[in-house]
Design a protein around this motif. Structure first.
Motif, PDB file in Angstrom:
ATOM      1  N   SER A 196     -10.412   6.671  11.534  1.00 34.81           N
ATOM      2  CA  SER A 196     -10.256   6.354  12.968  1.00 34.81           C
ATOM      3  C   SER A 196     -10.740   7.491  13.843  1.00 34.81           C
ATOM      4  CB  SER A 196      -8.792   6.152  13.355  1.00 34.81           C
ATOM      5  OG  SER A 196      -8.079   5.484  12.419  1.00 34.81           O
ATOM      6  N   SER A 197     -10.775   8.672  13.288  1.00 33.36           N
ATOM      7  CA  SER A 197     -11.082   9.845  14.104  1.00 33.36           C
ATOM      8  C   SER A 197     -12.578   9.925  14.440  1.00 33.36           C
ATOM      9  CB  SER A 197     -10.653  11.101  13.344  1.00 33.36           C
ATOM     10  OG  SER A 197     -11.246  12.236  13.913  1.00 33.36           O
ATOM     11  N   GLY A 202      -4.507  10.032   3.434  1.00 40.43           N
ATOM     12  CA  GLY A 202      -3.710  11.221   3.703  1.00 40.43           C
ATOM     13  C   GLY A 202      -3.989  12.324   2.697  1.00 40.43           C
ATOM     14  N   ILE A 234      -6.167  11.768  -0.445  1.00 33.28           N
ATOM     15  CA  ILE A 234      -7.383  11.680  -1.256  1.00 33.28           C
ATOM     16  C   ILE A 234      -8.464  10.856  -0.564  1.00 33.28           C
ATOM     17  CG2 ILE A 234      -6.398  11.964  -3.578  1.00 33.28           C
ATOM     18  CD1 ILE A 234      -6.317   8.945  -3.802  1.00 33.28           C
ATOM     19  N   ARG A 266       2.645  11.214  -4.326  1.00 34.78           N
ATOM     20  CA  ARG A 266       1.925  10.110  -4.954  1.00 34.78           C
ATOM     21  C   ARG A 266       2.882   9.447  -5.935  1.00 34.78           C
ATOM     22  NH1 ARG A 266      -2.622   9.522  -3.229  1.00 34.78           N
ATOM     23  NH2 ARG A 266      -3.258   7.994  -4.744  1.00 34.78           N
ATOM     24  N   THR A 292      -0.211   8.283   0.174  1.00 36.02           N
ATOM     25  CA  THR A 292       0.352   9.629   0.150  1.00 36.02           C
ATOM     26  C   THR A 292       1.034   9.942   1.479  1.00 36.02           C
ATOM     27  OG1 THR A 292      -1.683  10.179  -1.001  1.00 36.02           O
ATOM     28  CG2 THR A 292      -0.226  11.997  -0.493  1.00 36.02           C
ATOM     29  N   ALA A 293       0.424   9.498   2.557  1.00 38.84           N
ATOM     30  CA  ALA A 293       0.957   9.829   3.878  1.00 38.84           C
ATOM     31  C   ALA A 293       1.788   8.690   4.455  1.00 38.84           C
ATOM     32  CB  ALA A 293      -0.194  10.170   4.819  1.00 38.84           C
ATOM     33  N   TYR A 294       1.257   7.473   4.349  1.00 40.81           N
ATOM     34  CA  TYR A 294       1.935   6.307   4.922  1.00 40.81           C
ATOM     35  C   TYR A 294       1.937   5.159   3.914  1.00 40.81           C
ATOM     36  CZ  TYR A 294       1.803   8.425   9.577  1.00 40.81           C
ATOM     37  OH  TYR A 294       1.999   9.252  10.641  1.00 40.81           O
ATOM     38  N   MET A 346      -7.974   8.457   8.356  1.00 35.34           N
ATOM     39  CA  MET A 346      -8.824   9.494   8.948  1.00 35.34           C
ATOM     40  C   MET A 346     -10.128   8.948   9.514  1.00 35.34           C
ATOM     41  SD  MET A 346      -8.968  13.104   7.023  1.00 35.34           S
ATOM     42  CE  MET A 346     -10.158  14.187   7.750  1.00 35.34           C
ATOM     43  N   GLU A 372      -7.087   2.012   8.800  1.00 38.96           N
ATOM     44  CA  GLU A 372      -5.978   2.384   7.903  1.00 38.96           C
ATOM     45  C   GLU A 372      -5.310   1.143   7.312  1.00 38.96           C
ATOM     46  OE1 GLU A 372      -5.918   2.444  11.081  1.00 38.96           O
ATOM     47  OE2 GLU A 372      -3.916   2.120  11.925  1.00 38.96           O
ATOM     48  N   ASP A 379       0.872  -1.175   0.000  1.00 37.01           N
ATOM     49  CA  ASP A 379       0.000   0.000   0.000  1.00 37.01           C
ATOM     50  C   ASP A 379       0.908   1.223   0.000  1.00 37.01           C
ATOM     51  OD1 ASP A 379      -1.715   2.085   0.477  1.00 37.01           O
ATOM     52  OD2 ASP A 379      -2.448   1.355   2.411  1.00 37.01           O
ATOM     53  N   PHE A 417     -10.694  20.125  11.319  1.00 33.39           N
ATOM     54  CA  PHE A 417     -11.272  18.953  10.646  1.00 33.39           C
ATOM     55  C   PHE A 417     -12.446  19.328   9.743  1.00 33.39           C
ATOM     56  CE2 PHE A 417      -9.147  16.888  14.165  1.00 33.39           C
ATOM     57  CZ  PHE A 417      -8.765  15.661  13.668  1.00 33.39           C
ATOM     58  N   ASP A 468     -12.763   5.658   1.342  1.00 34.90           N
ATOM     59  CA  ASP A 468     -11.416   5.508   1.908  1.00 34.90           C
ATOM     60  C   ASP A 468     -10.828   6.904   2.068  1.00 34.90           C
ATOM     61  OD1 ASP A 468      -8.829   4.820   2.609  1.00 34.90           O
ATOM     62  OD2 ASP A 468      -8.237   4.318   0.569  1.00 34.90           O
TER      63      ASP A 468
HETATM   64  N1  LIG Z   1      -7.183   9.081  14.778  1.00 34.01           N
HETATM   65  C1  LIG Z   1      -6.895   9.835  13.732  1.00 34.01           C
HETATM   66  N2  LIG Z   1      -7.408  11.073  13.645  1.00 34.01           N
HETATM   67  C2  LIG Z   1      -7.143  11.849  12.572  1.00 34.01           C
HETATM   68  N3  LIG Z   1      -6.359  11.493  11.555  1.00 34.01           N
HETATM   69  C3  LIG Z   1      -5.812  10.268  11.606  1.00 34.01           C
HETATM   70  C4  LIG Z   1      -6.040   9.375  12.686  1.00 34.01           C
HETATM   71  N4  LIG Z   1      -5.349   8.232  12.451  1.00 34.01           N
HETATM   72  C5  LIG Z   1      -4.706   8.417  11.269  1.00 34.01           C
HETATM   73  N5  LIG Z   1      -4.976   9.630  10.768  1.00 34.01           N
HETATM   74  C6  LIG Z   1      -4.476  10.228   9.534  1.00 34.01           C
HETATM   75  O1  LIG Z   1      -4.638   9.322   8.468  1.00 34.01           O
HETATM   76  C7  LIG Z   1      -3.609   9.532   7.513  1.00 34.01           C
HETATM   77  C8  LIG Z   1      -3.082   8.218   7.040  1.00 34.01           C
HETATM   78  O2  LIG Z   1      -4.151   7.463   6.510  1.00 34.01           O
HETATM   79  P1  LIG Z   1      -3.865   6.375   5.399  1.00 34.01           P
HETATM   80  O3  LIG Z   1      -2.777   5.485   5.883  1.00 34.01           O
HETATM   81  O4  LIG Z   1      -5.156   5.766   5.049  1.00 34.01           O
HETATM   82  O5  LIG Z   1      -3.348   7.342   4.254  1.00 34.01           O
HETATM   83  P2  LIG Z   1      -2.599   6.989   2.889  1.00 34.01           P
HETATM   84  O6  LIG Z   1      -2.989   5.607   2.488  1.00 34.01           O
HETATM   85  O7  LIG Z   1      -1.169   7.296   3.043  1.00 34.01           O
HETATM   86  O8  LIG Z   1      -3.213   8.101   1.930  1.00 34.01           O
HETATM   87  P3  LIG Z   1      -3.905   7.992   0.470  1.00 34.01           P
HETATM   88  O9  LIG Z   1      -4.702   6.714   0.454  1.00 34.01           O
HETATM   89  O10 LIG Z   1      -4.751   9.217   0.400  1.00 34.01           O
HETATM   90  O11 LIG Z   1      -2.798   8.019  -0.513  1.00 34.01           O
HETATM   91  C9  LIG Z   1      -2.481  10.286   8.215  1.00 34.01           C
HETATM   92  O12 LIG Z   1      -2.291  11.525   7.556  1.00 34.01           O
HETATM   93  C10 LIG Z   1      -2.977  10.453   9.632  1.00 34.01           C
HETATM   94  O13 LIG Z   1      -2.738  11.746  10.109  1.00 34.01           O
END
Ligand SMILES: Nc1ncnc2c1ncn2[C@@H]1O[C@H](COP(=O)(O)OP(=O)(O)OP(=O)(O)O)[C@@H](O)[C@H]1O
Ligand SMILES: [Mg+2]
Length: 367
Positions: free
Chosen positions: A332-333, A164, A166, A111, A31-33, A330, A360, A28, A298, A161
């Motif tokens: 999770s929030s 980070g 999108i 990305r 963008t963020a993780y 996100m 996530e 996976d 938020f 979904d």
């Molecule tokens: N409890 C929470 N509250 C708010 N934000 C959260 C929480 N837990 C995780 N996040 C946010 O979720 C984001 C990571 O989510 P995820 O791993 O789904 O993103 P991604 O797969 O990298 O992004 P994308 O799918 O958009 O390319 C991080 O930016 C983090 O700050």
């Protein structure tokens, strides 16, 4: 991403039959993780719920531990790979300390284009899948949640979904043969948790002024990483009925720049003079931010996401749709969940929002 998914997917399909694989691995690249997981074919066939994810990664100061690692890449001066994730963060900080950082290339939250050949993955063994689609399959196969309406043939539901960078949305129907049917082209928007971070930066701009914040962002990269890490942790720890303010330590660099731009004035005076005088307080170099302001961080992202989900629900195939599944970090929030509940339950037919455990990881842990 599973190769056993029964979904009629928009994603590309491997040409080798599933049964010839002994192991299935998922990558996976977010963008963020980013992260990975794998499962053994034999165990999957025997119905074992054994998707293995990496041991949690830790930041250098051990303050953060996550199952995915930040999407951050460090290349050396020859543009060759140096490090990825928390390791890249740590190595870049070390190079910065030694004054050698300007010769390397440090990328964050980007990305990526999947180049399977270059990564040594044979094309015939690779499947690309849309995150919200695999998350839908994950929710269908979730154990220990009892029977949900989404398991009933004929049920149409939306999956969003929220990651980070999108938000990806699909509309699916559970068919009588157990497969999933894509009911429309879905939707999405370029809104995710980085918008929440941007709102925080805008807040700093409104207090300390654009020139000071811009100089801080340009000149103090390591301290920028630190303040954003603090915000990330504080943001993740926030709950809907929180009363305690969010506390963020102000880096020395930001304080120095603000003083310089304000004739040596104390930072607490600058905060007191700002539009947030009743909602923010500076004490011992820590900015205490009222929760009403933090919720606003938020708000605009969530309103935009709700609008996108409403657009998908306008489709005639969504007439009977009353369920929304939220995945991605996100999701999770509880603040995000509350805003979306409020926005959707009053303006659409959505009556129930489901958030799977570890949303996530929904994209990685699907079987
Ligand atoms: N409890 C929470 N509250 C708010 N934000 C959260 C929480 N837990 C995780 N996040 C946010 O979720 C984001 C990571 O989510 P995820 O791993 O789904 O993103 P991604 O797969 O990298 O992004 P994308 O799918 O958009 O390319 C991080 O930016 C983090 O700050
Ligand atoms: Mg993602």
């Amino acid at each position: 991403m599973s190769v056993t998914s029964s979904i009629k997917s928009r994603a590309s399909v491997a040409t080798v039959p599933d049964a010839s694989f002994t192991m299935v691995a998922a990558l996976d690249v977010g963008t963020a993780y980013s992260g990975y997981a794998y499962a053994y074919r034999k165990e999957m066939d025997e119905g074992m719920d054994n998707v293995i994810v990496n041991n949690p990664w830790s930041s250098a100061d051990k303050s953060t531990t996550t199952y995915k690692t930040p999407t951050q890449l460090l290349l050396n001066e020859k543009r060759e790979f140096e490090a990825f994730g928390y390791e890249a963060q740590k190595r870049y900080a070390e190079l910065h300390q030694q004054g050698r950082h300007e010769r390397c290339f440090y990328f964050k939250k980007f990305r990526s284009k999947i180049a399977s050949g270059q990564a040594g993955i044979p094309g015939e063994a690779l499947r690309l899948a849309l995150e919200s689609e695999v998350a839908s399959v994950y929710c269908q196969n979730m154990k220990g949640v009892g029977k949900l309406p989404i398991h009933s043939p004929g049920c149409t539901y939306v999956v969003a979904d929220i990651g980070g960078g999108i938000t990806d949305i699909v509309l699916h129907q559970k068919r009588t043969d157990g497969r999933l049917k894509e009911m429309n082209k879905g939707g999405g928007c370029l809104v995710g948790s980085s918008h929440v971070e941007n709102s925080f930066l805008q807040f700093l701009v409104r207090i300390f002024g654009a020139p000071a914040v811009r100089e801080f962002l340009d000149e103090c990269q390591i301290e920028v990483i630190d303040i954003l890490k603090q915000f990330e942790m504080a943001k993740k720890g926030m709950i809907s009925d929180q009363a305690k303010p969010l506390s963020i330590g102000i880096p020395v660099g930001l304080e120095r720049i603000c003083r310089k731009k304000n004739h040596g004035e104390d930072l607490s005076v600058i905060v007191q003079r700002s539009m947030y005088r009743d909602k923010a307080k500076l004490a011992d170099n820590t900015l205490h931010i009222d929760v009403t302001i933090c919720r606003e961080f938020f708000n605009s992202a969530c309103l935009e996401i709700a609008k996108c989900i409403r657009n998908v629900l306008l489709d005639h195939n969504a007439k009977e749709c009353t369920m929304l599944i939220l995945v991605g970090g996100m999701a999770s929030s509880t603040i995000v969940q509350d805003i979306l509940k409020q926005e959707l339950e009053s303006k659409t037919k959505i009556q129930r929002i489901i958030v799977p455990p570890e949303p996530e990881l929904a994209v990685l842990k699907v079987k």
